[in-house]
Scaffold this active site. Sequence first.
Site, PDB file in Angstrom:
ATOM      1  N   GLY A  80       0.825  -1.210   0.000  1.00 52.41           N
ATOM      2  CA  GLY A  80       0.000   0.000   0.000  1.00 52.41           C
ATOM      3  C   GLY A  80       0.857   1.257   0.000  1.00 52.41           C
TER       4      GLY A  80
ATOM      5  N   GLU B 207       1.810   3.137  -2.373  1.00 55.61           N
ATOM      6  CA  GLU B 207       2.846   3.136  -3.418  1.00 55.61           C
ATOM      7  C   GLU B 207       2.822   4.418  -4.252  1.00 55.61           C
ATOM      8  OE1 GLU B 207       0.467   0.804  -3.149  1.00 55.61           O
ATOM      9  OE2 GLU B 207       1.362  -1.178  -2.889  1.00 55.61           O
TER      10      GLU B 207
ATOM     11  N   GLY C  84      -2.574   7.130  -5.927  1.00 56.10           N
ATOM     12  CA  GLY C  84      -3.374   8.342  -6.133  1.00 56.10           C
ATOM     13  C   GLY C  84      -2.739   9.256  -7.163  1.00 56.10           C
TER      14      GLY C  84
ATOM     15  N   GLY D 281      -5.699   5.978   1.835  1.00 57.17           N
ATOM     16  CA  GLY D 281      -5.392   7.406   1.805  1.00 57.17           C
ATOM     17  C   GLY D 281      -4.596   7.636   0.534  1.00 57.17           C
ATOM     18  N   HIS D 282      -5.214   8.230  -0.463  1.00 56.60           N
ATOM     19  CA  HIS D 282      -4.562   8.433  -1.760  1.00 56.60           C
ATOM     20  C   HIS D 282      -4.277   9.919  -1.941  1.00 56.60           C
ATOM     21  CE1 HIS D 282      -6.370   4.424  -3.446  1.00 56.60           C
ATOM     22  NE2 HIS D 282      -5.658   4.267  -2.349  1.00 56.60           N
ATOM     23  N   THR D 283      -2.997  10.240  -2.128  1.00 55.49           N
ATOM     24  CA  THR D 283      -2.590  11.641  -2.178  1.00 55.49           C
ATOM     25  C   THR D 283      -2.418  12.116  -3.613  1.00 55.49           C
ATOM     26  OG1 THR D 283      -1.314  11.130  -0.200  1.00 55.49           O
ATOM     27  CG2 THR D 283      -0.932  13.286  -1.205  1.00 55.49           C
TER      28      THR D 283
ATOM     29  N   GLN E 172      -5.002  -0.104  -1.195  1.00 55.59           N
ATOM     30  CA  GLN E 172      -4.051  -0.988  -0.509  1.00 55.59           C
ATOM     31  C   GLN E 172      -3.059  -1.559  -1.538  1.00 55.59           C
ATOM     32  OE1 GLN E 172      -7.693  -1.531   0.537  1.00 55.59           O
ATOM     33  NE2 GLN E 172      -7.097   0.242   1.697  1.00 55.59           N
TER      34      GLN E 172
ATOM     35  N   THR F  30      -5.474  -6.709   4.700  1.00 54.04           N
ATOM     36  CA  THR F  30      -6.766  -6.051   4.818  1.00 54.04           C
ATOM     37  C   THR F  30      -7.843  -7.079   4.446  1.00 54.04           C
ATOM     38  OG1 THR F  30      -8.017  -4.048   4.318  1.00 54.04           O
ATOM     39  CG2 THR F  30      -6.828  -5.065   2.470  1.00 54.04           C
TER      40      THR F  30
ATOM     41  N   PRO G  55       4.063   6.420  11.592  1.00 54.29           N
ATOM     42  CA  PRO G  55       5.289   6.310  10.812  1.00 54.29           C
ATOM     43  C   PRO G  55       5.285   4.995  10.036  1.00 54.29           C
ATOM     44  CG  PRO G  55       5.759   6.238  13.182  1.00 54.29           C
ATOM     45  CD  PRO G  55       4.293   6.449  13.044  1.00 54.29           C
ATOM     46  N   ARG G  56       5.652   5.043   8.768  1.00 54.13           N
ATOM     47  CA  ARG G  56       5.706   3.809   7.990  1.00 54.13           C
ATOM     48  C   ARG G  56       7.059   3.140   8.202  1.00 54.13           C
ATOM     49  NH1 ARG G  56       3.532   7.016   2.794  1.00 54.13           N
ATOM     50  NH2 ARG G  56       1.322   7.120   3.322  1.00 54.13           N
TER      51      ARG G  56
ATOM     52  N   LEU H  61      11.405   7.711  -6.652  1.00 53.97           N
ATOM     53  CA  LEU H  61      12.813   7.478  -6.996  1.00 53.97           C
ATOM     54  C   LEU H  61      13.696   8.539  -6.337  1.00 53.97           C
ATOM     55  CD1 LEU H  61      14.730   5.760  -8.939  1.00 53.97           C
ATOM     56  CD2 LEU H  61      14.672   7.797 -10.390  1.00 53.97           C
TER      57      LEU H  61
HETATM   58  P1  GDP Z   1      -1.379   5.683  -2.290  1.00 53.19           P
HETATM   59  O1  GDP Z   1      -2.117   5.240  -1.089  1.00 53.19           O
HETATM   60  O2  GDP Z   1      -0.821   4.537  -3.080  1.00 53.19           O
HETATM   61  O3  GDP Z   1      -2.159   6.625  -3.162  1.00 53.19           O
HETATM   62  O4  GDP Z   1      -0.100   6.493  -1.747  1.00 53.19           O
HETATM   63  P2  GDP Z   1      -0.121   7.614  -0.578  1.00 53.19           P
HETATM   64  O5  GDP Z   1      -0.690   8.857  -1.128  1.00 53.19           O
HETATM   65  O6  GDP Z   1      -0.697   7.072   0.670  1.00 53.19           O
HETATM   66  O7  GDP Z   1       1.439   7.742  -0.285  1.00 53.19           O
HETATM   67  C1  GDP Z   1       2.342   8.114  -1.273  1.00 53.19           C
HETATM   68  C2  GDP Z   1       3.082   9.359  -0.784  1.00 53.19           C
HETATM   69  O8  GDP Z   1       4.178   9.614  -1.615  1.00 53.19           O
HETATM   70  C3  GDP Z   1       2.237  10.617  -0.838  1.00 53.19           C
HETATM   71  O9  GDP Z   1       2.641  11.476   0.198  1.00 53.19           O
HETATM   72  C4  GDP Z   1       2.585  11.205  -2.193  1.00 53.19           C
HETATM   73  O10 GDP Z   1       2.408  12.613  -2.259  1.00 53.19           O
HETATM   74  C5  GDP Z   1       4.033  10.878  -2.277  1.00 53.19           C
HETATM   75  N1  GDP Z   1       4.564  10.653  -3.624  1.00 53.19           N
HETATM   76  C6  GDP Z   1       3.995   9.988  -4.666  1.00 53.19           C
HETATM   77  N2  GDP Z   1       4.865   9.889  -5.686  1.00 53.19           N
HETATM   78  C7  GDP Z   1       6.012  10.476  -5.269  1.00 53.19           C
HETATM   79  C8  GDP Z   1       7.311  10.640  -5.854  1.00 53.19           C
HETATM   80  O11 GDP Z   1       7.579  10.231  -6.973  1.00 53.19           O
HETATM   81  N3  GDP Z   1       8.251  11.286  -5.080  1.00 53.19           N
HETATM   82  C9  GDP Z   1       7.988  11.760  -3.831  1.00 53.19           C
HETATM   83  N4  GDP Z   1       8.966  12.354  -3.153  1.00 53.19           N
HETATM   84  N5  GDP Z   1       6.781  11.613  -3.251  1.00 53.19           N
HETATM   85  C10 GDP Z   1       5.819  10.959  -3.966  1.00 53.19           C
HETATM   86  P1  IMO Z   2      -3.764   2.781   0.524  1.00 51.51           P
HETATM   87  O1  IMO Z   2      -4.942   2.563  -0.405  1.00 51.51           O
HETATM   88  C1  IMO Z   2      -1.146   1.059   3.574  1.00 51.51           C
HETATM   89  C2  IMO Z   2      -2.978  -1.808   6.347  1.00 51.51           C
HETATM   90  C3  IMO Z   2      -3.103  -1.429   7.807  1.00 51.51           C
HETATM   91  C4  IMO Z   2      -2.983  -2.809   8.427  1.00 51.51           C
HETATM   92  C5  IMO Z   2      -3.756  -3.691   7.460  1.00 51.51           C
HETATM   93  C6  IMO Z   2      -5.196  -3.943   7.839  1.00 51.51           C
HETATM   94  O2  IMO Z   2      -3.592   4.173   0.972  1.00 51.51           O
HETATM   95  O3  IMO Z   2      -2.543   2.167  -0.082  1.00 51.51           O
HETATM   96  P2  IMO Z   2      -7.397  -2.425   7.780  1.00 51.51           P
HETATM   97  O4  IMO Z   2      -7.708  -1.134   8.448  1.00 51.51           O
HETATM   98  O5  IMO Z   2      -7.498  -2.382   6.289  1.00 51.51           O
HETATM   99  O6  IMO Z   2      -8.156  -3.579   8.344  1.00 51.51           O
HETATM  100  O7  IMO Z   2      -5.847  -2.704   8.152  1.00 51.51           O
HETATM  101  O8  IMO Z   2      -3.694  -3.023   6.217  1.00 51.51           O
HETATM  102  N1  IMO Z   2      -3.581  -0.842   5.393  1.00 51.51           N
HETATM  103  C7  IMO Z   2      -2.874  -0.027   4.594  1.00 51.51           C
HETATM  104  N2  IMO Z   2      -1.540   0.177   4.509  1.00 51.51           N
HETATM  105  N3  IMO Z   2      -1.990   1.693   2.716  1.00 51.51           N
HETATM  106  C8  IMO Z   2      -3.313   1.469   2.766  1.00 51.51           C
HETATM  107  O9  IMO Z   2      -4.171   1.956   1.847  1.00 51.51           O
HETATM  108  C9  IMO Z   2      -3.825   0.613   3.764  1.00 51.51           C
HETATM  109  N4  IMO Z   2      -5.065   0.196   4.121  1.00 51.51           N
HETATM  110  C10 IMO Z   2      -4.892  -0.701   5.098  1.00 51.51           C
HETATM  111  O10 IMO Z   2      -2.063  -0.571   8.210  1.00 51.51           O
HETATM  112  O11 IMO Z   2      -1.634  -3.221   8.404  1.00 51.51           O
HETATM  113 MG    MG Z   3      -2.129   5.569   0.982  1.00 50.23          MG
END
Ligand code: GDP
Ligand code: IMO
Ligand code: MG
Length: 447
Positions: A12, A14, A17, A40-42, A223, A238, A306-307, A334
């Site tokens: 997750g 990655e 978003g 949580g997709h940013t 995820q 999950t 914290p991840r 990267l």
């Molecule tokens: P998602 O759940 O897969 O959509 O990913 P998240 O949004 O939870 O976490 C990815 C984090 O990395 C976010 O804070 C993004 O703004 C950030 N991000 C995405 N791509 C890049 C990148 O290429 N470089 C950096 N430095 N940050 C990135």
């Molecule tokens: P996105 O879409 C990272 C993890 C939780 C926990 C496990 C189970 O932003 O990538 P849950 O609340 O789903 O029953 O928790 O899965 N987890 C994630 N880790 N990104 C996510 O979503 C996650 N959604 C759940 O931390 O380990």
């Molecule tokens: Mg996320």
Amino acid sequence: MANLAVVGAQWGDEGKGKVVDLLADRFGVVARYQGGPNAGHTVTIDGVRHALHHIPSGAFRPGVKIVVGNGTVLDLPKMLSEIDGLEAAGIDLSDRLFVSDRAHVILPTMAQLDALSEASTDVRIGTTQKGIGPTYEAKAGRVGIRIADLADREELARKIRRLVEGPIGKRIRDSGKDPGDAEAITARAHADGQRLAPYVADTALLLNRWIDAGESVLFEGAQGTLLDLDHGCYPYVTSSTTIAGGLCAGLGVSPRLVGGVLGVMKAYATRVGEGPMPTELADGPGGIGQTIRDRGREYGTTTGRPRRCGWFDAVAARYAQTLNRFDGVCVTLLDVLDPFPEIRIGTGYLLDGRPIDAFPATAAAAARVEPSWETVPGWRTDTTGARRWEDLPAAARAYLDRLGALIGAEVAVVGVGPDRTQSIVRPGSWLARAFDLPLPASPGDLR
Ligand code: GDP
Ligand code: IMO
Ligand code: MG
């Protein structure tokens, strides 16, 4: 144009978003197929960071329809405030947001049960405590509440009473807590349902109609593959099917309609929550793990936790490739590796000293795995300003090619920063050819 799935290839977060936002304007529709507010997709546009939990990441592309599919679980108050927040930021969702009448509702009781289960077990999963597990449990147990149930107040009251006064409420009462008043929960859910009603539809029917009319769909995963209920590192997963195959059930779309699969992976590994992570760098303050956390701002988008950080795990990524058959992958973040003189890649696993070539089935075995490493040179150059493949340092391109070779998929996109403009589509790649990329279409779109 082909319908495309965008799927997390690790644990997750990655950067799905950002990638979905990047590609969304090439599609008529963006559709989420599973998960709920655990996601949580940013998306970062012009320095403004938007965190989406229920709403698909196509929201920022005007004119693109966005669908929340039947495979999702929804926290109505949170979802409504997410919609309000987007509308307040000038994102018009009326006439283009469609929420499945078959999606399941997360009652406050479910979130309460999630937190209680975590507090009272010796196998803490480290869930987001949003009620995801208990809601999917109720769905599989055929006692769940669906969006379509919200309209009929009396029926809804009966169903909620059955949950709150029945076995689910009992689990809460048995631990000395109050599961809440069924009538009050009903009143709130019914009122929220009325507010959501303008967006509610039979989304499987709509998606199939739109596809028949020639529209293309981007399927947005939440995820990641290693958190998949069946294929992830059980029980530290999950409660939904996160792999590409999950989209068919989660949206009511035939596998015959999936034209391509793009995997999203970081240039290293992160995980939030408990469970094995073979390449973790638990090296404390001042260590490489902490440097990655600081540079990548690796704190949960949903929970702020914290991840856990580590080097790229090629065994896990190959496993994700086996399960999803990516046509190509996007390697995000990267730029986080820019300062390192050397970079390590976990290329194999040793279980009790013996090499294994697959991800183990049990968490106990996965916890005993020792990675075997390959070390490659870093590039020690700031990549955040790179906008074309040729702008990347040779060592960075070599690193990406090495990852591609280890995974068995082409690296088609690379991320060099969080902003919408900080992605590079590899010229001539499968993705560039299939979607008439690289982006942007005109130089004026940059910066
Ligand atoms: P998602 O759940 O897969 O959509 O990913 P998240 O949004 O939870 O976490 C990815 C984090 O990395 C976010 O804070 C993004 O703004 C950030 N991000 C995405 N791509 C890049 C990148 O290429 N470089 C950096 N430095 N940050 C990135
Ligand atoms: P996105 O879409 C990272 C993890 C939780 C926990 C496990 C189970 O932003 O990538 P849950 O609340 O789903 O029953 O928790 O899965 N987890 C994630 N880790 N990104 C996510 O979503 C996650 N959604 C759940 O931390 O380990
Ligand atoms: Mg996320």
